[in-house]
Scaffold this motif. Structure first.
Motif, PDB file in Angstrom:
ATOM      1  N   TRP A 101       0.802  -1.236  -0.160  1.00 47.58           N
ATOM      2  CA  TRP A 101       0.115   0.182  -0.013  1.00 47.58           C
ATOM      3  C   TRP A 101       0.772   1.213  -0.026  1.00 47.58           C
ATOM      4  O   TRP A 101       0.262   2.260  -0.530  1.00 47.58           O
ATOM      5  CB  TRP A 101      -0.909  -0.102   1.271  1.00 47.58           C
ATOM      6  N   ARG A 102       2.040   1.108   0.427  1.00 49.35           N
ATOM      7  CA  ARG A 102       2.807   2.404   0.569  1.00 49.35           C
ATOM      8  C   ARG A 102       3.338   2.914  -1.023  1.00 49.35           C
ATOM      9  O   ARG A 102       3.831   3.793  -1.260  1.00 49.35           O
ATOM     10  CB  ARG A 102       4.208   2.169   1.256  1.00 49.35           C
ATOM     11  N   GLN A 103       3.004   1.789  -1.911  1.00 54.88           N
ATOM     12  CA  GLN A 103       3.435   2.370  -3.193  1.00 54.88           C
ATOM     13  C   GLN A 103       2.215   3.280  -3.875  1.00 54.88           C
ATOM     14  O   GLN A 103       2.475   3.935  -4.835  1.00 54.88           O
ATOM     15  CB  GLN A 103       3.664   1.113  -4.096  1.00 54.88           C
ATOM     16  N   VAL A 104       1.011   3.210  -3.500  1.00 56.45           N
ATOM     17  CA  VAL A 104       0.216   4.039  -3.709  1.00 56.45           C
ATOM     18  C   VAL A 104       0.355   5.363  -3.418  1.00 56.45           C
ATOM     19  O   VAL A 104       0.007   5.837  -2.260  1.00 56.45           O
ATOM     20  CB  VAL A 104      -1.270   3.383  -3.051  1.00 56.45           C
ATOM     21  N   SER A 105       0.168   6.027  -4.421  1.00 56.62           N
ATOM     22  CA  SER A 105       0.431   7.667  -4.259  1.00 56.62           C
ATOM     23  C   SER A 105      -0.825   8.376  -4.367  1.00 56.62           C
ATOM     24  O   SER A 105      -0.949   9.622  -4.270  1.00 56.62           O
ATOM     25  CB  SER A 105       1.562   8.187  -5.036  1.00 56.62           C
ATOM     26  N   ASP A 106      -1.847   7.670  -5.477  1.00 59.80           N
ATOM     27  CA  ASP A 106      -3.021   8.416  -5.825  1.00 59.80           C
ATOM     28  C   ASP A 106      -4.243   7.394  -5.603  1.00 59.80           C
ATOM     29  O   ASP A 106      -4.027   6.346  -6.248  1.00 59.80           O
ATOM     30  CB  ASP A 106      -2.901   9.086  -6.979  1.00 59.80           C
ATOM     31  N   ILE A 107      -5.512   7.977  -5.212  1.00 58.72           N
ATOM     32  CA  ILE A 107      -6.604   7.302  -5.204  1.00 58.72           C
ATOM     33  C   ILE A 107      -7.558   8.440  -5.879  1.00 58.72           C
ATOM     34  O   ILE A 107      -7.896   9.101  -5.429  1.00 58.72           O
ATOM     35  CB  ILE A 107      -7.125   6.819  -4.009  1.00 58.72           C
ATOM     36  N   ALA A 108      -8.204   7.820  -7.049  1.00 57.37           N
ATOM     37  CA  ALA A 108      -9.202   8.676  -7.679  1.00 57.37           C
ATOM     38  C   ALA A 108     -10.402   7.935  -7.621  1.00 57.37           C
ATOM     39  O   ALA A 108     -10.586   6.817  -8.121  1.00 57.37           O
ATOM     40  CB  ALA A 108      -8.704   8.973  -9.241  1.00 57.37           C
ATOM     41  N   LEU A 109     -11.510   8.713  -7.257  1.00 60.18           N
ATOM     42  CA  LEU A 109     -12.778   8.189  -6.991  1.00 60.18           C
ATOM     43  C   LEU A 109     -13.620   8.855  -8.064  1.00 60.18           C
ATOM     44  O   LEU A 109     -13.943  10.069  -8.081  1.00 60.18           O
ATOM     45  CB  LEU A 109     -13.327   8.268  -5.661  1.00 60.18           C
ATOM     46  N   TYR A 110     -14.303   8.293  -8.799  1.00 63.83           N
ATOM     47  CA  TYR A 110     -15.078   8.979  -9.989  1.00 63.83           C
ATOM     48  C   TYR A 110     -16.453   7.913 -10.198  1.00 63.83           C
ATOM     49  O   TYR A 110     -16.391   7.019 -10.114  1.00 63.83           O
ATOM     50  CB  TYR A 110     -14.356   9.337 -11.199  1.00 63.83           C
ATOM     51  N   GLY A 111     -17.595   8.944 -10.142  1.00 60.99           N
ATOM     52  CA  GLY A 111     -18.944   8.269 -10.324  1.00 60.99           C
ATOM     53  C   GLY A 111     -19.017   7.834  -8.955  1.00 60.99           C
ATOM     54  O   GLY A 111     -19.669   6.505  -9.018  1.00 60.99           O
ATOM     55  N   SER A 112     -18.640   7.978  -7.802  1.00 66.34           N
ATOM     56  CA  SER A 112     -18.775   6.935  -6.499  1.00 66.34           C
ATOM     57  C   SER A 112     -19.577   7.300  -6.015  1.00 66.34           C
ATOM     58  O   SER A 112     -20.523   8.287  -5.613  1.00 66.34           O
ATOM     59  CB  SER A 112     -17.564   7.716  -5.643  1.00 66.34           C
ATOM     60  N   PRO A 113     -20.604   5.958  -5.341  1.00 66.73           N
ATOM     61  CA  PRO A 113     -21.554   6.099  -4.314  1.00 66.73           C
ATOM     62  C   PRO A 113     -21.373   6.405  -2.962  1.00 66.73           C
ATOM     63  O   PRO A 113     -21.961   6.537  -2.097  1.00 66.73           O
ATOM     64  CB  PRO A 113     -22.365   4.935  -4.581  1.00 66.73           C
ATOM     65  N   GLY A 114     -19.950   6.476  -2.645  1.00 68.53           N
ATOM     66  CA  GLY A 114     -19.307   6.262  -1.417  1.00 68.53           C
ATOM     67  C   GLY A 114     -18.279   5.490  -1.141  1.00 68.53           C
ATOM     68  O   GLY A 114     -17.833   4.653  -2.079  1.00 68.53           O
ATOM     69  N   THR A 115     -17.470   5.732  -0.188  1.00 72.51           N
ATOM     70  CA  THR A 115     -16.316   4.622   0.031  1.00 72.51           C
ATOM     71  C   THR A 115     -16.464   3.782   1.387  1.00 72.51           C
ATOM     72  O   THR A 115     -15.657   2.965   1.497  1.00 72.51           O
ATOM     73  CB  THR A 115     -15.119   5.260   0.160  1.00 72.51           C
ATOM     74  N   THR A 116     -17.325   4.042   2.259  1.00 72.75           N
ATOM     75  CA  THR A 116     -17.718   3.670   3.643  1.00 72.75           C
ATOM     76  C   THR A 116     -16.772   4.294   4.521  1.00 72.75           C
ATOM     77  O   THR A 116     -16.876   4.259   5.944  1.00 72.75           O
ATOM     78  CB  THR A 116     -17.511   2.025   4.000  1.00 72.75           C
TER      79      THR A 116
END
Length: 311
Positions: A211-226
């Protein structure tokens, strides 16, 4: 026992072939093994008259296409790589939403860019239009059993929780292939719930390192993420959110009560994400060629935050 979608009969498709664990040295073996599995599944589809699946699998066998994982049973799963995964400086992982199946992996309603395969190629093509060597690989990740839009599954995070575990396992494998690459998760619709559950559950063992390699999280058309806020998802990665002006997702209630609902709207001010401009399109238009959201999501994939047009 698995059943063929819509028939109630025993599934005629074979279980996934055995493949070696992911590593740079095993990629070619995995690609070759999965290609043979696709050829066998195509023969099965033709023999049982599964015409839609046969057309999809025939397209999978086009020259140059490479799959890291393939399971034709049920609604199906597949993971395709576009670009050089082992040497990329950046890797974008497209996590699709509801109604995504093998049959809809490349084509859906005349909008191929709205599918995992078509979307991955759209992002890669846009990156190549910016520079001849973007150092980007794009993964079309249908690694979970996506729910149907008109089902109770989309009201809860159960399918997303299962998918999150699969996504974290995949990221751990990808780290073995390319430990230096930075990763952007491009999470569409219910896929953003999968990404959200992965972000909230990554803290243990090998998945924490991946997970430390993840630099960006893009949420599009999202109903939510909890998650209740972008900060809950990550304190190190940039969290982005966008929604097209005519996306029906705007009308979905953004609540979470006793396990029902998926939480706050990611584009709301209170959530705290970096909101990017997503244009005038609808729920299936984010990766349409030439569109503003495709340009922005590609810049996010490339890690060029200053180039993203804010919403």
């Amino acid at each position: 026992m698995l059943t063929t979608t819509g028939t109630g009969h025993a599934d005629p498709y074979a279980a996934p072939a055995a493949v070696p664990s992911m590593a740079a040295s095993t990629l070619d073996v995995r690609f070759a093994t999965e290609r043979r599995s696709i050829e066998e599944a195509l023969q099965t589809a033709r023999s049982v008259g599964d015409d839609g699946r046969a057309r999809a699998l025939g397209a999978f066998l086009a020259p140059g296409r490479r799959f890291l994982y393939f399971d034709p049973r049920g609604r199906g799963r597949a993971i395709e790589v576009v670009g050089d995964l082992a040497h990329a400086r950046r890797v974008a992982v497209l996590v699709p939403g509801a109604d995504t199946t093998l049959t809809a992996f490349d084509r859906r309603g005349g909008k191929p860019w709205s599918t995992p395969g078509g979307g991955a190629r759209a992002v890669y093509s846009r990156a190549r239009s910016i520079t001849a060597d973007p150092g980007l690989a794009v993964v079309a990740w249908l690694g979970y059993a996506a729910p149907k839009t008109f089902s109770g599954d989309v009201l809860t995070d159960q399918r997303a929780g299962e998918g999150a575990g699969e996504l974290l396992d995949f990221l751990a494998g990808m780290r073995r292939v390319n430990p230096a690459a930075r990763v952007a998760l491009l999470c569409h619709s219910y896929g953003s719930v999968v990404c959200g559950r992965a972000a909230l559950g990554h803290h243990a063992g090998r998945t924490a390192a991946a997970w430390r390699q993840v630099s960006d999280i893009a949420l599009y058309g999202s109903p939510g993420t909890t998650a209740w806020s972008a900060a809950d998802l990550s304190r190190t990665a940039r969290v982005w959110a966008g929604r097209g002006a005519t996306d029906w997702m705007e009308d979905v209630p953004h609540v979470r009560i006793l396990g029902l609902g998926l939480g706050p709207d990611p584009v709301s001010r209170g959530f705290g994400a970096r909101v990017f401009a997503a244009g005038a399109g609808g729920h299936s238009d984010y990766l349409a060629p030439g569109s503003l959201p495709l340009r922005n999501l590609t810049e996010i994939a490339l890690g060029d935050a200053p180039a993203v047009v804010r919403g």
